[in-house]
Each structure stands twice: as structure tokens, then as C-alpha cells.
Motif scaffolding. Structure first.
Motif, short mmCIF file in Angstrom:
data_model
loop_
_atom_site.label_atom_id
_atom_site.label_comp_id
_atom_site.label_asym_id
_atom_site.label_seq_id
_atom_site.Cartn_x
_atom_site.Cartn_y
_atom_site.Cartn_z
N GLY A 52 0.78 -1.23 0.00
CA GLY A 52 0.00 0.00 0.00
C GLY A 52 0.81 1.28 0.00
N GLU A 54 1.82 4.43 -0.97
CA GLU A 54 1.26 5.37 -1.93
C GLU A 54 2.32 6.08 -2.76
N ARG A 57 3.31 3.63 -5.48
CA ARG A 57 2.22 3.48 -6.45
C ARG A 57 2.03 4.73 -7.30
N TYR A 83 -2.26 -2.20 -9.17
CA TYR A 83 -2.30 -1.01 -8.32
C TYR A 83 -1.93 0.30 -9.00
#
Length: 147
Positions: A52, A54, A57, A83
Motif C-alpha cells: 500500500g 502510496e 504506487r 495497483y
């Protein structure tokens, strides 16, 4: 006119430590990052990306990325697509080795001669992809690189 930041290519390498091909993926990515395309590439941490992260990503969403997978499972490529969108390009070490007729890669911590040769071959291919992606005259990657 404002100065635009230099465009970089993200490299997302396999984290599979149970296969020698995973070691080849990581070492070839590091070779490109630190030696052959220093300053033109960044690595994206696959575990953080999948957990996760960020920042990881967001980078992959807005910059061209190359995945370097050890085997046909293509964990880095699938995770990136899930993702952040489809990677700009990808390499699968097991396919590259088979396609070049290299000997069997062995050793996860200490690669055999075939593994060391595979690192060189994969790093050369990865560097070639970086150059193609960053070439402003190459229309092949223009759409994917802009995302």
C-alpha cells in the motif's frame, strides 16, 4: 520557460528469494540503477508497493516502469498492473535465459557462472529498454510512458 524535471524510469524487480532467477532479477536491476543508467532510473520497492505504499504506487502511475520478474508468475508485473496500471515494459528472467540458450542458473546467494552471465544479459536488455523509453523520438513507448 520553466525547466522540466528529468524524466526517469522506475524499475520494479522480483523479490522471490526461493529462485535463483529472482536473484538475477534483483542484481540486474541494481546494475542498471547504479552503473549503466545511473540517474535515469529509480527502483520501486515491490513489497512496499504491494503493501500500500502510496509513494511507490503514485510514481508507477505517473512514470514509465519496467518490471523484472524471475519466473512466469510475473508477480511484479501483475502487482504493478493491479495497483498502478500496466507496466511500460517487462522482462522475465526465465524466458530471457531460455531464449538466449544459457545454462541452468543455480545458487540463490552465490550464483553460478550461468547466473552471473544471466545478470549481464538481463542488465543489458534492461538498459536497452530504459534507453528506448527515454528516447523522445521513439513512438513505441510514448503513449505508455506518458500514462
Amino acid at each position: 520557460m520553466p525547466e522540466l524535471p528529468e524524466r526517469k524510469v522506475g524499475i520494479i524487480a522480483c523479490c522471490g528469494e526461493e529462485l535463483a532467477e529472482g536473484t538475477v532479477a534483483r542484481l540486474s536491476a541494481l546494475k542498471v540503477l547504479h552503473e549503466s543508467r545511473r540517474g535515469k532510473t529509480v527502483t520501486i520497492c515491490l513489497p512496499l508497493f504491494l503493501a500500500g505504499g502510496e509513494g511507490e504506487r503514485a510514481f508507477a502511475r505517473s512514470h514509465p516502469t519496467i518490471t523484472v520478474d524471475g519466473c512466469e508468475l510475473r508477480c511484479a508485473a501483475h502487482g504493478t498492473e493491479m495497483y498502478s496500471g500496466r507496466p511500460t515494459a517487462g522482462i522475465v528472467i526465465s524466458d530471457l535465459v531460455a531464449g538466449r540458450g544459457l545454462d541452468k542458473i543455480e545458487g540463490r546467494r552465490q550464483l553460478n557462472a550461468a547466473g552471473k552471465q544471466a545478470v549481464e544479459v538481463a542488465a543489458d536488455r534492461l538498459a536497452q529498454l530504459v534507453d528506448e523509453i527515454l528516447d523522445p523520438c521513439n513512438p513505441s513507448f510514448r503513449k505508455e510512458a506518458v500514462r
